[in-house]
Design a protein around this motif. Structure first.
Motif, PDB file in Angstrom:
ATOM      1  N   ARG A  98       0.832  -1.198   0.000  1.00 10.48           N
ATOM      2  CA  ARG A  98       0.000   0.000   0.000  1.00 10.48           C
ATOM      3  C   ARG A  98       0.867   1.248   0.000  1.00 10.48           C
ATOM      4  O   ARG A  98       0.634   2.184  -0.765  1.00 10.48           O
ATOM      5  N   GLN A  99       1.905   1.254   0.829  1.00  7.44           N
ATOM      6  CA  GLN A  99       2.799   2.403   0.878  1.00  7.44           C
ATOM      7  C   GLN A  99       3.552   2.577  -0.437  1.00  7.44           C
ATOM      8  O   GLN A  99       3.748   3.704  -0.902  1.00  7.44           O
ATOM      9  N   GLU A 100       3.950   1.479  -1.057  1.00  2.00           N
ATOM     10  CA  GLU A 100       4.649   1.547  -2.348  1.00  2.00           C
ATOM     11  C   GLU A 100       3.721   2.104  -3.426  1.00  2.00           C
ATOM     12  O   GLU A 100       4.142   2.924  -4.250  1.00  2.00           O
ATOM     13  N   ALA A 101       2.461   1.687  -3.392  1.00  2.00           N
ATOM     14  CA  ALA A 101       1.490   2.202  -4.366  1.00  2.00           C
ATOM     15  C   ALA A 101       1.253   3.693  -4.161  1.00  2.00           C
ATOM     16  O   ALA A 101       1.174   4.456  -5.124  1.00  2.00           O
ATOM     17  N   GLU A 102       1.172   4.117  -2.913  1.00  2.00           N
ATOM     18  CA  GLU A 102       0.996   5.546  -2.631  1.00  2.00           C
ATOM     19  C   GLU A 102       2.207   6.341  -3.110  1.00  2.00           C
ATOM     20  O   GLU A 102       2.069   7.429  -3.663  1.00  2.00           O
ATOM     21  N   TYR A 103       3.389   5.791  -2.938  1.00  2.00           N
ATOM     22  CA  TYR A 103       4.614   6.464  -3.369  1.00  2.00           C
ATOM     23  C   TYR A 103       4.642   6.593  -4.895  1.00  2.00           C
ATOM     24  O   TYR A 103       4.991   7.626  -5.441  1.00  2.00           O
ATOM     25  N   ALA A 104       4.243   5.501  -5.582  1.00  2.00           N
ATOM     26  CA  ALA A 104       4.243   5.517  -7.046  1.00  2.00           C
ATOM     27  C   ALA A 104       3.254   6.545  -7.573  1.00  2.00           C
ATOM     28  O   ALA A 104       3.552   7.257  -8.540  1.00  2.00           O
ATOM     29  N   VAL A 105       2.087   6.633  -6.953  1.00  2.00           N
ATOM     30  CA  VAL A 105       1.081   7.604  -7.369  1.00  2.00           C
ATOM     31  C   VAL A 105       1.601   9.030  -7.130  1.00  2.00           C
ATOM     32  O   VAL A 105       1.437   9.917  -7.960  1.00  2.00           O
ATOM     33  N   ALA A 106       2.265   9.227  -6.014  1.00  2.00           N
ATOM     34  CA  ALA A 106       2.808  10.550  -5.695  1.00  2.00           C
ATOM     35  C   ALA A 106       3.903  10.947  -6.687  1.00  2.00           C
ATOM     36  O   ALA A 106       4.032  12.119  -7.060  1.00  2.00           O
TER      37      ALA A 106
END
Length: 109
Positions: A98-106
């Protein structure tokens, strides 16, 4: 209300355990009803064996009056511990994803 009943039952269970004597047996429907932590359950079994108290779990078909029952009890607790570890790892992996996905979106935005 459920929490109150659980605490009340836990208190009754604690009081009942303190009154066990040699030749008694503690019978539960499921091992989980006896305790939550694997270490505490193993400790209880060792204490009860020294006291001469047997343990029976109806749904798992475990009775500690014989060597095979004690072995089965330990195996069930070992599998329970493995399950706890797998759940912990799964939750940690889901959080990392989840954190990796949030980072990628950011990074895209």
């Amino acid at each position: 209300m459920k929490k109150f009943l659980a605490l009340q039952c836990r208190g009754l269970n604690t009081r009942m355990i303190s009154q066990l004597r040699k030749g008694n047996a503690k019978v539960v429907w499921k091992i989980d009803w006896l305790g939550r932590k694997t270490y505490d359950l193993i400790k209880l079994m060792v204490e009860w064996k020294e006291m001469g108290v047997d343990f029976w779990s109806i749904s798992e078909g475990i009775g500690t009056s014989a060597k095979m029952g004690r072995l089965w009890y330990m195996l069930v607790l070992s599998l329970r511990k493995i399950k706890e570890i797998l759940v912990e790892w799964t939750l940690a992996g889901m959080e990392a994803a989840r954190q990796e996905a949030e980072y990628a979106v950011a990074q895209e935005g």
